[in-house]
Motif scaffolding. Structure first.
Motif, PDB file in Angstrom:
ATOM      1  N   PHE A   1       1.996  -8.130 -10.026  1.00  0.00           N
ATOM      2  CA  PHE A   1       2.137  -6.760  -9.531  1.00  0.00           C
ATOM      3  C   PHE A   1       1.102  -6.541  -8.439  1.00  0.00           C
ATOM      4  CE2 PHE A   1       0.681  -2.316  -9.615  1.00  0.00           C
ATOM      5  CZ  PHE A   1       1.866  -1.670  -9.290  1.00  0.00           C
ATOM      6  N   LYS A   2       1.528  -5.919  -7.325  1.00  0.00           N
ATOM      7  CA  LYS A   2       0.613  -5.653  -6.215  1.00  0.00           C
ATOM      8  C   LYS A   2       0.846  -4.261  -5.676  1.00  0.00           C
ATOM      9  CE  LYS A   2      -1.235  -7.621  -1.936  1.00  0.00           C
ATOM     10  NZ  LYS A   2      -1.150  -8.748  -0.969  1.00  0.00           N
ATOM     11  N   LEU A   3      -0.250  -3.559  -5.427  1.00  0.00           N
ATOM     12  CA  LEU A   3      -0.215  -2.202  -4.908  1.00  0.00           C
ATOM     13  C   LEU A   3      -1.092  -2.151  -3.659  1.00  0.00           C
ATOM     14  CD1 LEU A   3      -0.592   1.096  -6.880  1.00  0.00           C
ATOM     15  CD2 LEU A   3      -2.195   0.578  -5.040  1.00  0.00           C
ATOM     16  N   THR A   4      -0.547  -1.597  -2.548  1.00  0.00           N
ATOM     17  CA  THR A   4      -1.289  -1.548  -1.283  1.00  0.00           C
ATOM     18  C   THR A   4      -1.097  -0.194  -0.608  1.00  0.00           C
ATOM     19  OG1 THR A   4      -0.950  -3.928  -0.958  1.00  0.00           O
ATOM     20  CG2 THR A   4      -1.677  -2.661   0.944  1.00  0.00           C
ATOM     21  N   PRO A   5      -2.038   0.723  -0.768  1.00  0.00           N
ATOM     22  CA  PRO A   5      -2.015   1.946   0.038  1.00  0.00           C
ATOM     23  C   PRO A   5      -2.708   1.698   1.379  1.00  0.00           C
ATOM     24  CG  PRO A   5      -3.719   2.095  -1.629  1.00  0.00           C
ATOM     25  CD  PRO A   5      -3.031   0.764  -1.837  1.00  0.00           C
ATOM     26  N   TYR A   6      -2.293   2.438   2.419  1.00  0.00           N
ATOM     27  CA  TYR A   6      -2.870   2.254   3.745  1.00  0.00           C
ATOM     28  C   TYR A   6      -2.826   3.572   4.514  1.00  0.00           C
ATOM     29  CZ  TYR A   6       2.110   1.857   4.817  1.00  0.00           C
ATOM     30  OH  TYR A   6       3.460   2.097   4.902  1.00  0.00           O
ATOM     31  N   TYR A   7      -3.720   3.671   5.506  1.00  0.00           N
ATOM     32  CA  TYR A   7      -3.776   4.863   6.346  1.00  0.00           C
ATOM     33  C   TYR A   7      -4.200   4.442   7.739  1.00  0.00           C
ATOM     34  CZ  TYR A   7      -5.356   9.259   8.393  1.00  0.00           C
ATOM     35  OH  TYR A   7      -5.531  10.333   9.229  1.00  0.00           O
ATOM     36  N   SER A   8      -3.511   4.963   8.770  1.00  0.00           N
ATOM     37  CA  SER A   8      -3.859   4.681  10.162  1.00  0.00           C
ATOM     38  C   SER A   8      -3.946   5.980  10.946  1.00  0.00           C
ATOM     39  CB  SER A   8      -2.819   3.766  10.826  1.00  0.00           C
ATOM     40  OG  SER A   8      -2.880   2.462  10.317  1.00  0.00           O
ATOM     41  N   TYR A   9      -5.009   6.097  11.736  1.00  0.00           N
ATOM     42  CA  TYR A   9      -5.102   7.171  12.720  1.00  0.00           C
ATOM     43  C   TYR A   9      -5.049   6.511  14.086  1.00  0.00           C
ATOM     44  CZ  TYR A   9      -6.322  11.539  14.982  1.00  0.00           C
ATOM     45  OH  TYR A   9      -6.278  12.676  15.747  1.00  0.00           O
ATOM     46  N   ILE A  10      -4.090   6.919  14.919  1.00  0.00           N
ATOM     47  CA  ILE A  10      -3.832   6.231  16.178  1.00  0.00           C
ATOM     48  C   ILE A  10      -4.170   7.158  17.338  1.00  0.00           C
ATOM     49  CG2 ILE A  10      -2.131   4.989  17.561  1.00  0.00           C
ATOM     50  CD1 ILE A  10      -0.538   4.592  14.934  1.00  0.00           C
TER      51      ILE A  10
END
Length: 742
Positions: A547-556
């Motif tokens: 099981f793998k969980l990957t949250p991410y956030y980008s400000y461009i």
């Protein structure tokens, strides 16, 4: 611990003098084409910190009969979706970013789409039957895998060269394959032949794929146009997705020479697409010829490894109205088409080294160079006052040159803690020549004079940086996190398309939304600040569950978006100006699998799931970003027994309600699909059969763009190119494929 020889002091001094900026760490650069002998180790090396998602080779093999679109092979990778275009030219969308914002490498070559509609993206130049391996690096990405992109890196390699085993004489092997898909009467074949000694390998690969228009589950055009439309001398049925036919021919010759720990490769390939329709474009591809050549070297030494590559790719591309779009138009129906021509030329070079400094530290350094030239011109059209007597120069002598230096340092501080840091410097130089319109009418002369008067030479000094950390507290428990700054300079089309004439603007649209666009010489590079973490859990043997969980956030910063050029109206296509703004993208990817049942004589049953959710907004206007995939899931039950793989797959997509207002993006309803597949693989043959969309569900593709596949698509709005119809997905399709191996 690893037993690795230290770097010779002279080599270290040379490296330090050539790369003074590199005083920080690095990561595995795994795009070498073959397995070579490695430095002696006393234990297996810890997997590098890199955020990689691999595509299973068994999945690639099974999909070769189901699709001719290489981008479709990425479906199933967490965070990946597909922006539909032509039958072999879809664009990967990964964590909300698409097209030029992702770095796509095909056999190590950074290819660029030479088309104002991006009809020839990088993945269209390799047929699925030729692909051997796919790796996707998303989120926080090492700088060794970056460069001129703010999204993911997709590395697609053809099959690695084969050599004869020592003492067993020469090797002669090959494959013959064919497929048929009922929807669209799609069919094709592929052939591969290899002759090899212990040190020399020669491989030829050829393939051809062809399809008519595909059909949706039911008629989808009622209420806006007639269910059946006559174009020229043929009828287009209500359930027929016009301008979706294609034909693609690919050939390649690879020669590899192995000498100890050194591998030399020469790769040459040609492609011809005599036609490819685009249901979400005003134009179609009427011819596309491409030729590419590459020389690759890879070698291992006591101190580490070295890789080098030189490549060239040339494209000659043509567009016009295909058979489903009205060719003869004008009041007297005597104006013939609108020919558009493009010529692109890419030359590139790469050199990178991985240096084992000691048992703890690994250094990776590299340099890249890319030289790109583009001409885009539209010949005058007989009997047309608007499009004659001159040649329209959309982009004249477009130039885009990039030179990069990077360094990475990877340190395994303890068996539990690993870090990676890297910096990349990129210099981008761009320019374009003077332009002209068809004539002095419709503002052509005014726009051309304005464009020709400005300084078109632009230099962008871009900096990328990455810091990543991995913690492995126990077997089967891995946590990763990090920050990256990634930069992308505007494309030639974004900076140098110049005409504000409505007709000309509609011919520059690589977004498939039906609107018209004009560029801006003063656009700034996009800069993405991305934070991502992941947690990976699995059983100790990595055999029963994961099981793998990957949250991410980008400000461009300086995200390239669009604004209304004059006045925009709802429920129609509009004319838009490219501008810089700021954007936010946030999401989460989930993936997992579990062994559900296993027994002698029964085989095994494994359940797999991939779930993706992403949202993107313009930080200044709060408008939703265009072409963001709604919440979606892919659930699979896979049965394996000896050479059998049987699959039941469900695809579920939520309704798309968060749409780009400035583009009048079309909303789509949610849907669920059932796909059934079966494969039987033996030593001398392989059989694949499947039934996609088994319940013949009618649905609209959430990333399919606007349907403008038939009629008088030259007009931006009206009966010929009506607003409000999304491109539907394919109805039920039965496919079968046979591969003979010898």
């Amino acid at each position: 611990m690893r037993r690795i020889a230290p770097v010779p002091s002279r080599l270290a001094l040379i490296i330090a003098s050539l790369f003074p900026l590199v005083s920080v760490p690095v990561v595995w650069a795994a795009d070498g084409p073959a397995e070579l002998s490695e430095v002696a180790v006393s234990a297996s090396r810890v997997e590098p910190v890199n955020g990689k998602q691999g595509v299973e080779r068994s999945w690639i093999a099974r999909q070769r009969a189901a699709t001719s679109d290489s981008a479709a092979l990425l479906l199933g990778v967490p965070g990946a979706a597909m922006s539909t275009a032509g039958g072999v030219s879809s664009l990967p969308v990964i964590q909300g970013l698409a097209d030029d914002r992702n770095r796509i490498q095909v056999d190590g070559m950074d290819l660029i789409s030479a088309c104002g509609n991006h009809m020839n993206p990088p993945l269209s130049y390799i047929d699925p039957t030729r692909i051997g391996e796919i790796k996707v690096y998303s989120g926080v990405r090492p700088v060794s895998l970056g460069g001129d992109s703010i999204g993911a890196t997709v590395v697609v390699d053809s099959r690695a060269p084969r050599f004869a085993a020592a003492g067993e004489g020469n090797l002669a092997t090959g494959e013959l394959g064919a497929f048929y898909r009922s929807n669209g009467d799609a069919h094709g074949f592929n052939a591969t032949a290899t002759w090899a000694s212990e040190n020399l390998s020669v491989t030829y690969a050829g393939s051809e794929a062809e399809s008519r228009n595909y059909r949706s589950a039911k008629a989808f055009k009622s209420g806006t146009t007639a269910l059946n439309t006559r174009v020229g001398d043929h009828w287009i049925a209500g359930d027929e997705v016009a301008s979706s036919a294609y034909k693609s021919i690919n050939q390649a010759l690879d020669v590899a020479l192995r000498n100890g720990n050194h591998l030399f490769e020469v790769k040459a390939g040609v492609q011809h697409i005599p036609y490819q329709g685009f249901p979400n474009q005003h134009m179609d591809m009427t011819d596309n010829k491409s030729a590419r050549f590459a020389f690759n070297y890879s070698g291992t030494f006591e101190w580490g490894s070295l890789q080098g590559r030189i490549y060239q790719e040339q494209t000659r591309h043509q567009m016009d109205f295909g058979k489903d779009k009205l060719y003869w138009y004008g009041a007297a129906k005597n104006v013939a088409g609108m020919p558009m021509d493009t010529k692109g030329n890419t030359i590139g070079a790469q050199l990178k080294a991985e240096i084992n400094l000691n048992e703890r530290d690994t250094l990776r350094i590299g340099t890249e160079y890319q030289r790109y030239r583009l001409d885009d011109w539209w010949l005058p059209v007989a009997n047309s006052m608007m499009m004659s007597p001159n040649t329209f120069w959309n982009i004249n002598d477009g130039q885009r040159d990039r030179f990069d230096l990077y360094g990475e340092w990877e340190a395994q501080w303890t068996p539990r803690w690993t870090s990676l840091a890297g910096v990349r410097s990129s210099t981008m130089r761009m320019n374009a020549g003077a332009v002209q319109g068809y004539n002095t009418m419709a503002g052509y002369a005014t726009d051309a004079a304005r464009f020709n008067a400005v300084d078109r030479r632009k230099t962008d000094d871009n900096v990328d940086a990455t810091l990543m950390l991995r913690f492995t507290p126990a077997v089967g428990r891995v946590f990763e996190g990090g920050y990256s700054r990634k930069t992308r300079s505007p494309s030639l089309y974004e900076r140098y398309t110049w005409s504000t004439n409505g007709m000309a603007m509609t011919m520059n649209n690589w977004l498939n939304d039906g609107n018209g666009y004009v560029g801006d010489v003063e656009l700034k590079p996009e800069v993405a600040h991305t934070v991502s973490v992941s947690a990976d859990f699995r059983d100790a043997e990595s055999q029963r569950w994961a099981f793998k969980l990957t949250p991410y956030y980008s400000y461009i910063d300086n995200y390239i978006d669009a604004r209304c050029r004059t006045t925009c109206t709802a429920q129609r296509f509009n004319y838009l100006q490219l501008v810089n703004t700021d954007a936010r993208i946030a999401g989460i990817d989930l993936s997992g699998q579990a062994l559900l049942a296993e027994g002698a004589g029964f085989g095994s049953v494994t359940g797999k799931a991939v779930v993706g959710y992403v949202r993107g907004k313009d930080a200044r206007t709060d408008d939703h970003l265009y072409n963001i995939m709604p919440l979606n899931a892919r659930l699979t039950f896979e049965h394996r027994l000896n050479g059998w793989i049987n699959t039941v797959e469900g695809v579920f997509v939520k309704a798309k309600d968060d749409v780009s207002q400035v583009r009048n993006e079309i909303r789509t309803a949610g849907y669920g699909l059932l796909n059934l597949r079966s494969s039987y693989d033996r030593k001398h043959y392989r059989v694949d059969v499947g039934l996609d969309n088994a319940f013949n569900k009618q649905y609209t593709l959430p990333l399919g763009g606007a349907y403008i596949g038939q009629g008088t698509t030259m007009a931006l709005n009206g009966a010929g190119a009506p607003y409000g119809i999304g491109v539907p997905g394919m109805g039920r399709s039965l496919y079968a494929g046979l591969t003979l191996k010898f």
